[in-house]
Design a protein around this motif. Structure first.
Motif, PDB file in Angstrom:
ATOM      1  N   LEU A  70      -1.779   8.299   3.248  1.00 49.98           N
ATOM      2  CA  LEU A  70      -0.500   8.526   2.823  1.00 49.98           C
ATOM      3  C   LEU A  70      -0.460   8.529   1.354  1.00 49.98           C
ATOM      4  CD1 LEU A  70       1.194   5.555   4.967  1.00 49.98           C
ATOM      5  CD2 LEU A  70       1.147   7.990   5.405  1.00 49.98           C
ATOM      6  N   GLY A  71      -1.486   8.521   0.709  1.00 51.68           N
ATOM      7  CA  GLY A  71      -1.619   8.914  -0.688  1.00 51.68           C
ATOM      8  C   GLY A  71      -2.284  10.351  -1.043  1.00 51.68           C
ATOM      9  N   ALA A  72      -2.779  10.369  -2.001  1.00 57.68           N
ATOM     10  CA  ALA A  72      -3.017  11.804  -2.733  1.00 57.68           C
ATOM     11  C   ALA A  72      -4.441  12.198  -1.930  1.00 57.68           C
ATOM     12  CB  ALA A  72      -3.388  11.704  -4.231  1.00 57.68           C
ATOM     13  N   TYR A 137      -0.543 -10.453  -2.421  1.00 55.91           N
ATOM     14  CA  TYR A 137       0.312  -9.542  -1.292  1.00 55.91           C
ATOM     15  C   TYR A 137      -0.512  -8.016  -1.575  1.00 55.91           C
ATOM     16  CZ  TYR A 137       3.730 -13.268  -1.336  1.00 55.91           C
ATOM     17  OH  TYR A 137       4.213 -14.618  -1.046  1.00 55.91           O
ATOM     18  N   THR A 138      -1.388  -7.881  -0.594  1.00 52.65           N
ATOM     19  CA  THR A 138      -2.062  -6.476  -0.718  1.00 52.65           C
ATOM     20  C   THR A 138      -1.409  -5.315   0.289  1.00 52.65           C
ATOM     21  OG1 THR A 138      -4.145  -5.353  -0.818  1.00 52.65           O
ATOM     22  CG2 THR A 138      -3.916  -7.178   0.434  1.00 52.65           C
ATOM     23  N   CYS A 139      -0.954  -4.235  -0.108  1.00 54.75           N
ATOM     24  CA  CYS A 139      -0.505  -3.325   0.839  1.00 54.75           C
ATOM     25  C   CYS A 139      -1.377  -2.105   1.151  1.00 54.75           C
ATOM     26  CB  CYS A 139       0.742  -2.880   0.204  1.00 54.75           C
ATOM     27  SG  CYS A 139       2.071  -4.121  -0.584  1.00 54.75           S
ATOM     28  N   GLU A 140      -1.372  -1.745   2.314  1.00 54.40           N
ATOM     29  CA  GLU A 140      -2.442  -0.697   2.871  1.00 54.40           C
ATOM     30  C   GLU A 140      -1.550   0.355   3.680  1.00 54.40           C
ATOM     31  OE1 GLU A 140      -4.806   2.074   3.790  1.00 54.40           O
ATOM     32  OE2 GLU A 140      -5.247   0.492   1.978  1.00 54.40           O
ATOM     33  N   GLY A 141      -1.873   1.466   3.453  1.00 54.43           N
ATOM     34  CA  GLY A 141      -1.029   2.496   4.520  1.00 54.43           C
ATOM     35  C   GLY A 141      -1.583   2.798   5.833  1.00 54.43           C
ATOM     36  N   LYS A 159      -8.139 -17.431   1.804  1.00 54.40           N
ATOM     37  CA  LYS A 159      -6.752 -17.973   2.632  1.00 54.40           C
ATOM     38  C   LYS A 159      -5.418 -17.574   1.960  1.00 54.40           C
ATOM     39  CE  LYS A 159      -9.275 -20.182   5.812  1.00 54.40           C
ATOM     40  NZ  LYS A 159      -9.257 -19.734   6.940  1.00 54.40           N
ATOM     41  N   ASN A 160      -5.371 -17.099   0.894  1.00 51.38           N
ATOM     42  CA  ASN A 160      -4.478 -16.710  -0.031  1.00 51.38           C
ATOM     43  C   ASN A 160      -4.232 -15.269  -0.060  1.00 51.38           C
ATOM     44  OD1 ASN A 160      -6.944 -16.400  -1.470  1.00 51.38           O
ATOM     45  ND2 ASN A 160      -5.994 -16.807  -3.453  1.00 51.38           N
ATOM     46  N   ILE A 161      -4.371 -14.488   0.924  1.00 52.81           N
ATOM     47  CA  ILE A 161      -4.208 -13.016   0.799  1.00 52.81           C
ATOM     48  C   ILE A 161      -3.066 -12.904   2.058  1.00 52.81           C
ATOM     49  CG2 ILE A 161      -5.090 -10.684   1.113  1.00 52.81           C
ATOM     50  CD1 ILE A 161      -7.362 -11.724  -0.027  1.00 52.81           C
ATOM     51  N   GLU A 162      -2.043 -12.032   1.774  1.00 52.99           N
ATOM     52  CA  GLU A 162      -1.140 -11.710   2.869  1.00 52.99           C
ATOM     53  C   GLU A 162      -1.159  -9.983   2.818  1.00 52.99           C
ATOM     54  OE1 GLU A 162       3.549 -11.260   4.189  1.00 52.99           O
ATOM     55  OE2 GLU A 162       2.634 -12.824   3.174  1.00 52.99           O
ATOM     56  N   LEU A 163      -1.757  -9.485   3.785  1.00 59.22           N
ATOM     57  CA  LEU A 163      -1.890  -8.031   4.021  1.00 59.22           C
ATOM     58  C   LEU A 163      -0.752  -7.267   4.542  1.00 59.22           C
ATOM     59  CD1 LEU A 163      -5.233  -6.208   4.961  1.00 59.22           C
ATOM     60  CD2 LEU A 163      -2.922  -5.428   5.614  1.00 59.22           C
ATOM     61  N   ILE A 164      -0.186  -6.494   4.118  1.00 58.09           N
ATOM     62  CA  ILE A 164       1.055  -5.721   4.599  1.00 58.09           C
ATOM     63  C   ILE A 164       0.798  -4.412   4.921  1.00 58.09           C
ATOM     64  CG2 ILE A 164       3.245  -5.298   3.955  1.00 58.09           C
ATOM     65  CD1 ILE A 164       3.436  -7.472   1.874  1.00 58.09           C
ATOM     66  N   GLN A 165       0.845  -3.803   5.937  1.00 60.66           N
ATOM     67  CA  GLN A 165       0.255  -2.624   6.452  1.00 60.66           C
ATOM     68  C   GLN A 165       1.611  -1.747   6.504  1.00 60.66           C
ATOM     69  OE1 GLN A 165       0.749  -0.796   9.626  1.00 60.66           O
ATOM     70  NE2 GLN A 165      -0.211   1.004   8.691  1.00 60.66           N
ATOM     71  N   GLY A 166       1.678  -0.656   6.266  1.00 62.87           N
ATOM     72  CA  GLY A 166       2.560   0.628   6.367  1.00 62.87           C
ATOM     73  C   GLY A 166       2.750   1.254   5.026  1.00 62.87           C
ATOM     74  N   ASN A 167       3.498   2.461   5.021  1.00 63.63           N
ATOM     75  CA  ASN A 167       3.811   3.105   3.768  1.00 63.63           C
ATOM     76  C   ASN A 167       4.473   2.267   2.654  1.00 63.63           C
ATOM     77  OD1 ASN A 167       5.206   4.940   2.061  1.00 63.63           O
ATOM     78  ND2 ASN A 167       4.948   6.711   3.394  1.00 63.63           N
ATOM     79  N   PHE A 168       3.919   2.415   1.387  1.00 66.72           N
ATOM     80  CA  PHE A 168       4.408   1.437   0.326  1.00 66.72           C
ATOM     81  C   PHE A 168       5.913   1.725   0.075  1.00 66.72           C
ATOM     82  CE2 PHE A 168       0.127   2.475  -1.866  1.00 66.72           C
ATOM     83  CZ  PHE A 168      -0.464   1.574  -1.070  1.00 66.72           C
ATOM     84  N   ASP A 169       6.509   3.048   0.308  1.00 69.82           N
ATOM     85  CA  ASP A 169       7.960   3.373   0.071  1.00 69.82           C
ATOM     86  C   ASP A 169       8.800   2.542   0.947  1.00 69.82           C
ATOM     87  OD1 ASP A 169       7.168   5.329  -1.667  1.00 69.82           O
ATOM     88  OD2 ASP A 169       7.417   6.970  -0.286  1.00 69.82           O
ATOM     89  N   LYS A 170       8.327   2.066   2.157  1.00 68.59           N
ATOM     90  CA  LYS A 170       9.027   1.289   2.836  1.00 68.59           C
ATOM     91  C   LYS A 170       8.797  -0.118   2.905  1.00 68.59           C
ATOM     92  CE  LYS A 170       9.446   4.812   6.772  1.00 68.59           C
ATOM     93  NZ  LYS A 170       8.917   5.518   7.892  1.00 68.59           N
ATOM     94  N   THR A 171       7.315  -0.399   2.559  1.00 70.50           N
ATOM     95  CA  THR A 171       7.034  -1.937   2.600  1.00 70.50           C
ATOM     96  C   THR A 171       7.280  -2.662   0.995  1.00 70.50           C
ATOM     97  OG1 THR A 171       4.842  -1.329   2.082  1.00 70.50           O
ATOM     98  CG2 THR A 171       5.273  -1.445   4.239  1.00 70.50           C
ATOM     99  N   PRO A 195       5.446   9.055  -7.402  1.00 63.07           N
ATOM    100  CA  PRO A 195       5.223   7.760  -6.704  1.00 63.07           C
ATOM    101  C   PRO A 195       4.664   6.670  -7.698  1.00 63.07           C
ATOM    102  CG  PRO A 195       4.318   9.591  -5.472  1.00 63.07           C
ATOM    103  CD  PRO A 195       4.484   9.995  -6.636  1.00 63.07           C
ATOM    104  N   THR A 196       3.807   6.972  -8.452  1.00 61.91           N
ATOM    105  CA  THR A 196       3.231   5.979  -9.480  1.00 61.91           C
ATOM    106  C   THR A 196       4.458   5.445 -10.239  1.00 61.91           C
ATOM    107  OG1 THR A 196       1.249   7.065  -9.635  1.00 61.91           O
ATOM    108  CG2 THR A 196       1.810   5.425 -11.416  1.00 61.91           C
ATOM    109  N   LEU A 197       5.120   6.212 -10.849  1.00 62.19           N
ATOM    110  CA  LEU A 197       6.508   5.806 -11.664  1.00 62.19           C
ATOM    111  C   LEU A 197       7.491   5.200 -10.720  1.00 62.19           C
ATOM    112  CD1 LEU A 197       6.968   9.171 -13.925  1.00 62.19           C
ATOM    113  CD2 LEU A 197       5.943   6.760 -14.650  1.00 62.19           C
ATOM    114  N   ASN A 198       7.510   5.513  -9.601  1.00 67.08           N
ATOM    115  CA  ASN A 198       8.417   4.967  -8.558  1.00 67.08           C
ATOM    116  C   ASN A 198       8.107   3.441  -8.400  1.00 67.08           C
ATOM    117  OD1 ASN A 198      10.658   4.371  -6.672  1.00 67.08           O
ATOM    118  ND2 ASN A 198       9.281   4.811  -5.079  1.00 67.08           N
ATOM    119  N   TYR A 199       6.906   3.251  -8.199  1.00 63.81           N
ATOM    120  CA  TYR A 199       6.362   1.782  -8.125  1.00 63.81           C
ATOM    121  C   TYR A 199       6.746   1.035  -9.398  1.00 63.81           C
ATOM    122  CZ  TYR A 199       4.030   4.259  -4.123  1.00 63.81           C
ATOM    123  OH  TYR A 199       3.862   4.860  -3.053  1.00 63.81           O
ATOM    124  N   PHE A 200       6.196   1.692 -10.438  1.00 63.86           N
ATOM    125  CA  PHE A 200       6.421   0.999 -11.880  1.00 63.86           C
ATOM    126  C   PHE A 200       7.727   0.458 -11.970  1.00 63.86           C
ATOM    127  CE2 PHE A 200       7.456   1.738 -16.333  1.00 63.86           C
ATOM    128  CZ  PHE A 200       6.879   0.774 -16.828  1.00 63.86           C
TER     129      PHE A 200
END
Length: 265
Positions: A70-72, A137-141, A159-171, A195-200
Motif C-alpha cells: 500500500l506504500g510507494a 502501536y505498530t501499523c502494517e498494511g 508483550k508491549n506491542i499491539e499490531l494494527i493491520q490495514g491501510n494507514f489512512d483508515k487505521t 501521505p508523509t505530511l498527512n501522517y505528520f
C-alpha cells in the motif's frame, strides 16, 4: 525515487557538509547530549543479539508470500508474490539505524509509541525493547507480513506491542483518537510527500513538547526531501537532526529559535 548515482552524490555531499559525528563544534547542550549519549553509545545491549538472530532467520527465509503493497512499493521487486528474504533485505531498517531507534527510546523513555510500517517486525521489536513500560502501536498494511511480524514478537516474548493491520489512512485516525498523547513515532510506511505530511499533521495534533518524531528515508526522492523541508518549518518543530537516512524531529519548547542540524552518522 532517486537512482543509485543521484543518491550516492547526495550522500557524499551530506558526508562533506554535516557536523562532526563526535559532537565537536556542536554548541547546543541538548544536541551534544544526544550525540554523545545516544548516537555514539557503543554498548552491546542484551536485546541486540536476540533481535538480530530473528533478522538473520528472515534474510534466509525462502518462503514465498503474497504482499498487499500500500506504500510507494518495494525498491527491489514490484511483484505481489515475494520471498521473505527479499522483503527482509530491502525493507528492514539496517542494524545501525534499528539499534539507534532502540537507544533513543531507551534514553528518552517515551511511553506511547507509534510505528507506521511494521514490515517484518524488527524495528518494532527494538522500540518495544527500549522501554518495557512503553506501549508500542505498530501499523502494517499487508496481512501476510503482519502475521510474520506478530510471530516474531511472540518468539521474542514482547508483550508491549499491539499490531494494527490495514491501510494507514483508515487505521491511524481511530488509533490516535483513543490515545491521550503520543511520545514517539517512527514513520516508515509510505515514501511519498502527501501521505508523509498527512501522517505528520495527524501526529502533531496528538504530540507534546517532549514528543519525538522520526522519518525514514528523508532523501529517498525529491518528494521526500520536499516533505522534510515542510516538516522542518512547522511552528511546533524546534530542533531537527538530519542523519541522511533518517530525520529526527523534536518539539522541545526550551528552544526559542529553530535549530537544524546535519550530523555525520
Amino acid at each position: 525515487m532517486y537512482n543509485h548515482f543521484q543518491l550516492a552524490k547526495k550522500y557524499l555531499n551530506y558526508r562533506f557538509t554535516s557536523s562532526n559525528g563526535k559532537g565537536h563544534g556542536v554548541h547546543s547542550p541538548f544536541v551534544f547530549d544526544l550525540i554523545t549519549k545516544v548516537l555514539r553509545d557503543k554498548k552491546e545491549y542484551e536485546c541486540y543479539g536476540k533481535i538480530e538472530a530473528i533478522r538473520n532467520e528472515l534474510i534466509n527465509n525462502f518462503q514465498i508470500i503474497h504482499v498487499d503493497d500500500l506504500g510507494a512499493g518495494s525498491v527491489v521487486k514490484k511483484l505481489n508474490e515475494r520471498e521473505v528474504k527479499d522483503i527482509a533485505r530491502s525493507s528492514l531498517k539496517p542494524k545501525k539505524y534499528a539499534q539507534l531507534l532502540f537507544r533513543i527510546v531507551n534514553y528518552y523513555k517515551p511511553t506511547t509509541i507509534i510505528e507506521l510500517g511494521t514490515s517484518l517486525g524488527i524495528t518494532a521489536s527494538y522500540l518495544a525493547s527500549g522501554n518495557e513500560d512503553a506501549k508500542v502501536y505498530t501499523c502494517e498494511g499487508s496481512t501476510t507480513i503482519a502475521a510474520i511480524a506478530q510471530n516474531n514478537f511472540s518468539n521474542l516474548n514482547l508483550k508491549n506491542i499491539e499490531l494494527i493491520q490495514g491501510n494507514f489512512d483508515k487505521t491511524l485516525p481511530p488509533l490516535l483518537s483513543k490515545l491521550d498523547k503520543i511520545d514517539f513515532a517512527f514513520i516508515d510506511g509510505n515514501h511519498r510527500k502527501e501521505p508523509t505530511l498527512n501522517y505528520f499533521y495527524q501526529l502533531i495534533g496528538h504530540s507534546n513538547p517532549s514528543s519525538i518524531l522520526i522519518f525514514d528515508d528523508i532523501h529517498w526522492s525529491a518528494e521526500m526531501e520536499s516533505a522534510w523541508q515542510e516538516i522542518k518549518q512547522h511552528p511546533s518543530i524546534t530542533v531537527t537532526i538530519d542523519l541522511f537516512f533518517i530525520g529526527i524531529v523534536f518539539m522541545n519548547t526550551d528552544f526559542k529559535v529553530k535549530q537544524h542540524f546535519s550530523i555525520r552518522y
